[in-house]
Design a protein around this motif. Structure first.
Motif, PDB file in Angstrom:
ATOM      1  N   LEU A  56       0.870  -1.238   0.040  1.00  0.00           N
ATOM      2  CA  LEU A  56       0.109   0.176  -0.014  1.00  0.00           C
ATOM      3  C   LEU A  56       0.883   1.320   0.164  1.00  0.00           C
ATOM      4  O   LEU A  56       1.540   1.595   1.038  1.00  0.00           O
ATOM      5  CB  LEU A  56      -1.010   0.197   1.147  1.00  0.00           C
ATOM      6  CG  LEU A  56      -2.084   1.065   1.353  1.00  0.00           C
ATOM      7  CD1 LEU A  56      -2.861   1.159  -0.335  1.00  0.00           C
ATOM      8  CD2 LEU A  56      -3.082   0.747   2.523  1.00  0.00           C
ATOM      9  N   ASP A  57       0.829   1.985  -1.200  1.00  0.00           N
ATOM     10  CA  ASP A  57       2.087   2.879  -1.378  1.00  0.00           C
ATOM     11  C   ASP A  57       1.279   4.376  -1.080  1.00  0.00           C
ATOM     12  O   ASP A  57       0.815   4.841  -2.173  1.00  0.00           O
ATOM     13  CB  ASP A  57       2.677   2.811  -2.920  1.00  0.00           C
ATOM     14  CG  ASP A  57       3.642   3.822  -3.164  1.00  0.00           C
ATOM     15  OD1 ASP A  57       4.285   4.444  -1.934  1.00  0.00           O
ATOM     16  OD2 ASP A  57       3.700   4.426  -4.268  1.00  0.00           O
ATOM     17  N   CYS A  58       1.048   4.723  -0.032  1.00  0.00           N
ATOM     18  CA  CYS A  58       0.360   5.997   0.413  1.00  0.00           C
ATOM     19  C   CYS A  58       0.680   6.516   1.701  1.00  0.00           C
ATOM     20  O   CYS A  58       1.286   5.790   2.474  1.00  0.00           O
ATOM     21  CB  CYS A  58      -0.995   5.599   0.238  1.00  0.00           C
ATOM     22  SG  CYS A  58      -1.980   4.964   1.632  1.00  0.00           S
ATOM     23  N   PRO A  59       0.604   7.840   1.946  1.00  0.00           N
ATOM     24  CA  PRO A  59       0.729   8.346   3.212  1.00  0.00           C
ATOM     25  C   PRO A  59      -0.194   7.828   4.417  1.00  0.00           C
ATOM     26  O   PRO A  59      -1.332   7.558   4.236  1.00  0.00           O
ATOM     27  CB  PRO A  59       0.510   9.946   3.235  1.00  0.00           C
ATOM     28  CG  PRO A  59       0.303  10.068   1.620  1.00  0.00           C
ATOM     29  CD  PRO A  59       0.005   8.896   0.847  1.00  0.00           C
ATOM     30  N   VAL A  60       0.201   7.697   5.595  1.00  0.00           N
ATOM     31  CA  VAL A  60      -0.510   7.412   6.909  1.00  0.00           C
ATOM     32  C   VAL A  60      -0.666   8.772   7.724  1.00  0.00           C
ATOM     33  O   VAL A  60       0.426   9.471   7.909  1.00  0.00           O
ATOM     34  CB  VAL A  60       0.317   6.398   7.622  1.00  0.00           C
ATOM     35  CG1 VAL A  60      -0.393   6.030   8.972  1.00  0.00           C
ATOM     36  CG2 VAL A  60       0.765   5.116   6.928  1.00  0.00           C
ATOM     37  N   VAL A  61      -1.813   9.045   7.755  1.00  0.00           N
ATOM     38  CA  VAL A  61      -2.303  10.365   8.242  1.00  0.00           C
ATOM     39  C   VAL A  61      -3.072  10.364   9.517  1.00  0.00           C
ATOM     40  O   VAL A  61      -3.825   9.313   9.725  1.00  0.00           O
ATOM     41  CB  VAL A  61      -2.842  11.010   7.262  1.00  0.00           C
ATOM     42  CG1 VAL A  61      -1.964  11.396   6.236  1.00  0.00           C
ATOM     43  CG2 VAL A  61      -4.274  10.675   6.759  1.00  0.00           C
ATOM     44  N   GLU A  62      -3.313  11.400  10.096  1.00  0.00           N
ATOM     45  CA  GLU A  62      -4.107  11.270  11.502  1.00  0.00           C
ATOM     46  C   GLU A  62      -5.669  11.575  11.203  1.00  0.00           C
ATOM     47  O   GLU A  62      -6.417  10.957  11.739  1.00  0.00           O
ATOM     48  CB  GLU A  62      -3.849  12.448  12.361  1.00  0.00           C
ATOM     49  CG  GLU A  62      -2.244  12.371  13.119  1.00  0.00           C
ATOM     50  CD  GLU A  62      -2.053  10.995  13.606  1.00  0.00           C
ATOM     51  OE1 GLU A  62      -3.036  10.520  14.339  1.00  0.00           O
ATOM     52  OE2 GLU A  62      -0.976  10.364  13.633  1.00  0.00           O
ATOM     53  N   ALA A  63      -5.855  12.462   9.980  1.00  0.00           N
ATOM     54  CA  ALA A  63      -7.021  12.466   9.560  1.00  0.00           C
ATOM     55  C   ALA A  63      -7.305  12.567   8.078  1.00  0.00           C
ATOM     56  O   ALA A  63      -6.378  13.233   7.440  1.00  0.00           O
ATOM     57  CB  ALA A  63      -7.975  13.725  10.127  1.00  0.00           C
ATOM     58  N   LEU A  64      -8.242  11.933   7.230  1.00  0.00           N
ATOM     59  CA  LEU A  64      -8.305  12.036   5.925  1.00  0.00           C
ATOM     60  C   LEU A  64      -8.854  13.380   5.435  1.00  0.00           C
ATOM     61  O   LEU A  64      -9.584  13.905   6.015  1.00  0.00           O
ATOM     62  CB  LEU A  64      -9.229  10.965   5.351  1.00  0.00           C
ATOM     63  CG  LEU A  64      -8.930   9.333   5.662  1.00  0.00           C
ATOM     64  CD1 LEU A  64      -9.815   8.648   5.262  1.00  0.00           C
ATOM     65  CD2 LEU A  64      -7.361   9.232   5.153  1.00  0.00           C
ATOM     66  N   THR A  65      -8.405  13.913   4.395  1.00  0.00           N
ATOM     67  CA  THR A  65      -8.965  14.753   3.660  1.00  0.00           C
ATOM     68  C   THR A  65      -9.432  14.419   2.181  1.00  0.00           C
ATOM     69  O   THR A  65      -8.922  13.680   1.345  1.00  0.00           O
ATOM     70  CB  THR A  65      -7.592  15.963   3.275  1.00  0.00           C
ATOM     71  OG1 THR A  65      -6.859  16.248   4.381  1.00  0.00           O
ATOM     72  CG2 THR A  65      -8.081  17.038   2.330  1.00  0.00           C
ATOM     73  N   PRO A  66     -10.763  14.965   2.191  1.00  0.00           N
ATOM     74  CA  PRO A  66     -11.348  14.588   0.598  1.00  0.00           C
ATOM     75  C   PRO A  66     -10.590  14.994  -0.492  1.00  0.00           C
ATOM     76  O   PRO A  66      -9.759  15.887  -0.671  1.00  0.00           O
ATOM     77  CB  PRO A  66     -12.480  15.416   0.706  1.00  0.00           C
ATOM     78  CG  PRO A  66     -12.879  15.786   2.079  1.00  0.00           C
ATOM     79  CD  PRO A  66     -11.554  15.840   2.797  1.00  0.00           C
ATOM     80  N   VAL A  67     -10.577  13.808  -1.533  1.00  0.00           N
ATOM     81  CA  VAL A  67      -9.577  13.922  -2.739  1.00  0.00           C
ATOM     82  C   VAL A  67     -10.263  14.898  -3.703  1.00  0.00           C
ATOM     83  O   VAL A  67     -11.166  14.785  -3.998  1.00  0.00           O
ATOM     84  CB  VAL A  67      -9.447  12.648  -3.396  1.00  0.00           C
ATOM     85  CG1 VAL A  67      -8.632  12.679  -4.597  1.00  0.00           C
ATOM     86  CG2 VAL A  67      -8.808  11.486  -2.165  1.00  0.00           C
ATOM     87  N   THR A  68      -9.367  15.798  -3.996  1.00  0.00           N
ATOM     88  CA  THR A  68      -9.624  16.737  -5.066  1.00  0.00           C
ATOM     89  C   THR A  68      -9.098  16.001  -6.500  1.00  0.00           C
ATOM     90  O   THR A  68      -8.074  15.626  -6.541  1.00  0.00           O
ATOM     91  CB  THR A  68      -8.957  18.052  -5.010  1.00  0.00           C
ATOM     92  OG1 THR A  68      -9.476  18.825  -4.025  1.00  0.00           O
ATOM     93  CG2 THR A  68      -9.285  18.755  -6.187  1.00  0.00           C
ATOM     94  N   GLN A  69      -9.877  15.836  -7.247  1.00  0.00           N
ATOM     95  CA  GLN A  69      -9.520  14.836  -8.405  1.00  0.00           C
ATOM     96  C   GLN A  69      -8.621  15.628  -9.486  1.00  0.00           C
ATOM     97  O   GLN A  69      -8.726  16.736  -9.778  1.00  0.00           O
ATOM     98  CB  GLN A  69     -11.057  14.484  -9.136  1.00  0.00           C
ATOM     99  CG  GLN A  69     -12.148  13.961  -8.358  1.00  0.00           C
ATOM    100  CD  GLN A  69     -11.761  12.608  -7.780  1.00  0.00           C
ATOM    101  OE1 GLN A  69     -10.944  11.967  -8.277  1.00  0.00           O
ATOM    102  NE2 GLN A  69     -12.135  12.591  -6.457  1.00  0.00           N
ATOM    103  N   LYS A  70      -7.852  14.777  -9.794  1.00  0.00           N
ATOM    104  CA  LYS A  70      -6.719  15.099 -10.879  1.00  0.00           C
ATOM    105  C   LYS A  70      -6.558  14.229 -11.939  1.00  0.00           C
ATOM    106  O   LYS A  70      -5.572  14.149 -12.676  1.00  0.00           O
ATOM    107  CB  LYS A  70      -5.442  15.676 -10.328  1.00  0.00           C
ATOM    108  CG  LYS A  70      -4.640  14.569  -9.405  1.00  0.00           C
ATOM    109  CD  LYS A  70      -3.329  15.249  -8.759  1.00  0.00           C
ATOM    110  CE  LYS A  70      -2.779  14.324  -8.133  1.00  0.00           C
ATOM    111  NZ  LYS A  70      -1.495  14.993  -7.138  1.00  0.00           N
ATOM    112  N   HIS A  71      -7.220  13.155 -11.878  1.00  0.00           N
ATOM    113  CA  HIS A  71      -7.150  11.793 -12.843  1.00  0.00           C
ATOM    114  C   HIS A  71      -7.891  12.241 -14.012  1.00  0.00           C
ATOM    115  O   HIS A  71      -9.110  11.805 -14.343  1.00  0.00           O
ATOM    116  CB  HIS A  71      -7.570  10.624 -12.317  1.00  0.00           C
ATOM    117  CG  HIS A  71      -7.494   9.468 -13.032  1.00  0.00           C
ATOM    118  ND1 HIS A  71      -6.251   8.910 -13.351  1.00  0.00           N
ATOM    119  CD2 HIS A  71      -8.191   8.742 -13.680  1.00  0.00           C
ATOM    120  CE1 HIS A  71      -6.250   7.940 -14.021  1.00  0.00           C
ATOM    121  NE2 HIS A  71      -7.516   7.692 -14.342  1.00  0.00           N
TER     122      HIS A  71
END
Length: 291
Positions: A266-281
């Protein structure tokens, strides 16, 4: 709780009736991927599992459409939304399914990385997309005819001919030329070739497909009154850089629930709280509705 995250369900991770620790023989699937650019595992999950996935996607889609940048257009009445893994209850079931795990390792090597979780939603009235691939051909594929990534799709509905099924042109993952607009859209003059090769797919709830996103494909017109949501799982090999276009993250609390086997891919940051994703795909021609 992060908006669009489903409530805890003690049965949510109930997955397939298989030995979760066993690898499976995927040699025929690897052969199909390199020949046709696509393969599938029928009945990997129960229909009930797919129904829960559909509930989670519906919740995330509703949340995403309420905020700017939450859902990106992929042509008229067609949307893509990127989400975080813990927004779907069956994430671990999917990424740790023996077929998914074995196929990723066989094609991409033991150090494959999960870089994208999202979904496509063709609504009623979605029209034919232009033929396309999802990104330009990597040099490793061009020089060595070797894949550096895979895309897995999981339907949340039983697909019928009137629902705008996914259409793919087998064998076109190797097509290459400077006349591909943005490296992704073949010239309109070649449209007849793709239509002659085209195969429509009718996955049912519980099925998983895997493909090279280089294989030329499109969504077709949804003549029904029903949406056709499909989960997208993007996986990179060590050389691929598709993860640069995605903002997947997990909370520390969720990370602690994952097995080492899942964490290592799983290649992603580990954070304290999630931020909604702003789409760039975004894919230029699909956003415009034409290539």
């Amino acid at each position: 709780m992060f908006p669009g995250t489903p409530a805890a369900d003690p049965d949510a991770e109930a997955g397939p009736a298989v030995d979760a620790d066993a690898d499976v023989d995927v040699s025929a699937d690897v052969e199909a991927l390199y020949r046709d650019g696509v393969t599938a595992r029928k009945g990997a999950f129960t229909p009930e599992w797919a129904d829960r996935l559909g509930e989670d996607i519906a919740l995330a889609f509703e949340e995403a459409r309420r905020r700017p940048g939450g859902a990106v257009g992929r042509g008229p009445n067609r949307y893509y939304v990127e989400i975080h893994p813990e927004q779907i209850r069956g994430f671990v079931d999917l990424v740790d399914h023996p077929w998914v795990r074995s196929l990723c390792a066989a094609v991409l090597g033991p150090d494959y990385r999960i870089v994208e979780v999202g979904f496509d939603v063709p609504l009623a009235g979605a029209v034919d997309q232009p033929w396309h691939r999802d990104f330009p051909m990597p040099e490793e594929t061009r020089r060595e005819r070797r894949y550096t990534s895979l895309a897995f799709n999981v339907t949340t509905v039983d697909t019928t001919p009137d629902m705008g099924p996914f259409e793919i042109a087998p064998g076109t993952q190797w097509d290459d030329g400077p006349d591909f607009a943005h490296g992704m859209f073949p010239p309109k003059a070649d449209r007849a070739r793709y239509e002659q090769r085209a195969v429509r797919k009718f996955p049912q709830r519980g099925d998983i497909s895997a493909r090279s996103a280089l294989t030329v494909h499109r969504g077709t017109t949804n003549h029904s009154e029903r949406p056709r949501p499909v989960l997208v799982l993007g996986v990179d090999g060590p050389e691929a850089t598709n993860g640069d276009r995605h903002d997947t993250a997990v909370t520390r609390a969720y990370w602690q629930t994952l097995s080492d086997r899942v964490r290592r891919h799983l290649d992603c940051p580990v954070v304290e709280a999630l931020t909604p994703v702003t789409q760039k795909h975004t894919i230029e021609g699909l956003v415009m509705g034409d290539a």
